[in-house]
Design a protein around this motif. Structure first.
Motif, PDB file in Angstrom:
ATOM      1  N   LEU A  92       0.841  -1.197   0.000  1.00 41.60           N
ATOM      2  CA  LEU A  92       0.000   0.000   0.000  1.00 41.60           C
ATOM      3  C   LEU A  92       0.874   1.244   0.000  1.00 41.60           C
ATOM      4  O   LEU A  92       0.539   2.248  -0.611  1.00 41.60           O
ATOM      5  N   GLY A  93       2.027   1.150   0.671  1.00 37.04           N
ATOM      6  CA  GLY A  93       2.939   2.287   0.748  1.00 37.04           C
ATOM      7  C   GLY A  93       3.496   2.679  -0.609  1.00 37.04           C
ATOM      8  O   GLY A  93       3.768   3.842  -0.860  1.00 37.04           O
ATOM      9  N   ARG A 158      -9.478   9.261  -2.036  1.00 29.89           N
ATOM     10  CA  ARG A 158     -10.709   8.991  -1.284  1.00 29.89           C
ATOM     11  C   ARG A 158     -10.537   9.369   0.193  1.00 29.89           C
ATOM     12  O   ARG A 158     -11.447   9.916   0.806  1.00 29.89           O
ATOM     13  N   LEU A 159      -9.361   9.074   0.738  1.00 26.00           N
ATOM     14  CA  LEU A 159      -9.079   9.408   2.137  1.00 26.00           C
ATOM     15  C   LEU A 159      -9.105  10.922   2.348  1.00 26.00           C
ATOM     16  O   LEU A 159      -9.749  11.425   3.270  1.00 26.00           O
ATOM     17  N   LEU A 160      -8.388  11.620   1.471  1.00 25.21           N
ATOM     18  CA  LEU A 160      -8.318  13.082   1.579  1.00 25.21           C
ATOM     19  C   LEU A 160      -9.713  13.681   1.414  1.00 25.21           C
ATOM     20  O   LEU A 160     -10.128  14.554   2.171  1.00 25.21           O
ATOM     21  N   GLN A 161     -10.448  13.170   0.428  1.00 26.36           N
ATOM     22  CA  GLN A 161     -11.794  13.657   0.144  1.00 26.36           C
ATOM     23  C   GLN A 161     -12.701  13.466   1.367  1.00 26.36           C
ATOM     24  O   GLN A 161     -13.438  14.359   1.751  1.00 26.36           O
ATOM     25  N   ASP A 193      -1.966   4.987   8.381  1.00 28.48           N
ATOM     26  CA  ASP A 193      -0.814   5.870   8.623  1.00 28.48           C
ATOM     27  C   ASP A 193       0.057   5.980   7.373  1.00 28.48           C
ATOM     28  O   ASP A 193       0.537   7.061   7.034  1.00 28.48           O
ATOM     29  N   ALA A 194       0.252   4.848   6.680  1.00 29.34           N
ATOM     30  CA  ALA A 194       1.085   4.853   5.469  1.00 29.34           C
ATOM     31  C   ALA A 194       0.446   5.731   4.382  1.00 29.34           C
ATOM     32  O   ALA A 194       1.126   6.526   3.738  1.00 29.34           O
ATOM     33  N   HIS A 195      -0.866   5.603   4.210  1.00 32.18           N
ATOM     34  CA  HIS A 195      -1.556   6.420   3.201  1.00 32.18           C
ATOM     35  C   HIS A 195      -1.491   7.913   3.569  1.00 32.18           C
ATOM     36  O   HIS A 195      -1.257   8.760   2.720  1.00 32.18           O
ATOM     37  N   ILE A 196      -1.746   8.212   4.841  1.00 28.81           N
ATOM     38  CA  ILE A 196      -1.733   9.617   5.282  1.00 28.81           C
ATOM     39  C   ILE A 196      -0.342  10.217   5.058  1.00 28.81           C
ATOM     40  O   ILE A 196      -0.197  11.352   4.599  1.00 28.81           O
ATOM     41  N   LYS A 197       0.667   9.421   5.361  1.00 23.19           N
ATOM     42  CA  LYS A 197       2.042   9.887   5.164  1.00 23.19           C
ATOM     43  C   LYS A 197       2.269  10.248   3.687  1.00 23.19           C
ATOM     44  O   LYS A 197       2.813  11.307   3.365  1.00 23.19           O
ATOM     45  N   ASN A 198       1.797   9.366   2.801  1.00 24.86           N
ATOM     46  CA  ASN A 198       1.937   9.635   1.357  1.00 24.86           C
ATOM     47  C   ASN A 198       1.204  10.914   0.953  1.00 24.86           C
ATOM     48  O   ASN A 198       1.729  11.731   0.205  1.00 24.86           O
ATOM     49  N   TYR A 212      -3.081  20.698   6.568  1.00 19.80           N
ATOM     50  CA  TYR A 212      -4.344  20.101   6.140  1.00 19.80           C
ATOM     51  C   TYR A 212      -4.786  18.890   6.962  1.00 19.80           C
ATOM     52  O   TYR A 212      -5.916  18.840   7.417  1.00 19.80           O
ATOM     53  N   ILE A 213      -3.908  17.939   7.132  1.00 20.06           N
ATOM     54  CA  ILE A 213      -4.339  16.752   7.886  1.00 20.06           C
ATOM     55  C   ILE A 213      -3.546  16.648   9.176  1.00 20.06           C
ATOM     56  O   ILE A 213      -2.324  16.485   9.170  1.00 20.06           O
TER      57      ILE A 213
END
Ligand code: CA
Length: 230
Positions: A92-93, A158-161, A193-198, A212-213
């Motif tokens: 996923l990373g 999708r996460l950011l949205q 956490d990995a997605h948010i980091k990206n 932002y996050i």
């Protein structure tokens, strides 16, 4: 009836045939690449989704994933025999949007393909934050940071949205996993956490001091961008 073009990169012929048959039964147009080299040559064409086996005879699936991500945000579902959490997080990373651990049910894989395509197509409007510092265009499926396009994977988008739709609201990692995948799975917190980091690396000026996050320790994340007037 063509619901979309799917590239299946898988060296195990039996698995490739079953996946192809199930997807075609559902109306998808399927191309199979049995080697990494073949896959790389087929990537010139446009696909709506890629199913990628991690273990190929001539190339590492991770390298293919990275190559795809260089200039495309096409959804990628990884097939992996590795069930260790580390490997999944790594997948996923590097930009895969979902993964399925072998052995898997073809029906489940088809369900995940459809869910992924629904998520990609589902969104509609455009919203702007921090005086135009961040624009999320859900219709064109684009994010712009200070006017410049930022390429997010479908999952990151999708996460950011989801976070940005409700500024200020705290989301737990479990809620976020449900948002992006529609189901829970083991190791979800580190996956988020990995997605948010990206995402932070892509949209924040300083990922360590996010505009932002924001991380809410022990709970999850919340969006702190200020919505701009229309
Ligand atoms: Ca394989």
């Amino acid at each position: 009836m063509n619901k979309g073009r799917i590239l299946v990169i898988e060296d195990e012929q039996k698995i490739a045939e079953i996946v192809k048959a199930y997807l075609e039964k559902d109306g998808f147009h399927v191309t199979v690449a049995p080697t990494g080299r073949k896959a790389m040559s087929l990537l010139k064409d446009k696909y709506d989704l890629i199913i990628l086996d991690l273990m190929l005879p001539d190339m590492d699936g991770e390298d293919i994933c990275l190559a795809v991500r260089k200039d495309s945000d096409v959804p990628i579902i990884m097939l992996t025999a590795k069930s260790e959490e580390e490997d999944r997080i790594k997948g996923l990373g590097i930009g895969a949007d979902d993964y399925v651990v072998k052995p898997f049910s073809p029906r489940e894989l088809v369900a995940r393909v459809k869910a992924m395509l629904r998520r990609v197509k589902g969104a509609k409007e455009s919203s702007s934050f921090n005086k135009g510092g961040l624009v999320i265009d859900s219709f064109r499926f684009e994010v712009r940071k200070s006017g410049s396009p930022v390429v997010l994977t479908p999952t990151e988008f999708r996460l950011l949205q989801c976070l940005a739709e409700r500024p200020g609201q705290i989301f737990s990692r479990l809620q976020l996993v449900n948002v992006i995948l529609g189901y829970d799975f083991e190791g979800y917190d580190r996956t988020i956490d990995a997605h948010i980091k990206n995402i932070r690396h892509k949209i924040e000026e300083d990922p360590r001091d996010p505009s932002y996050i924001k991380t809410v320790y022990g709970v999850g994340y919340r969006f702190i961008g200020q919505p701009d007037e229309d």
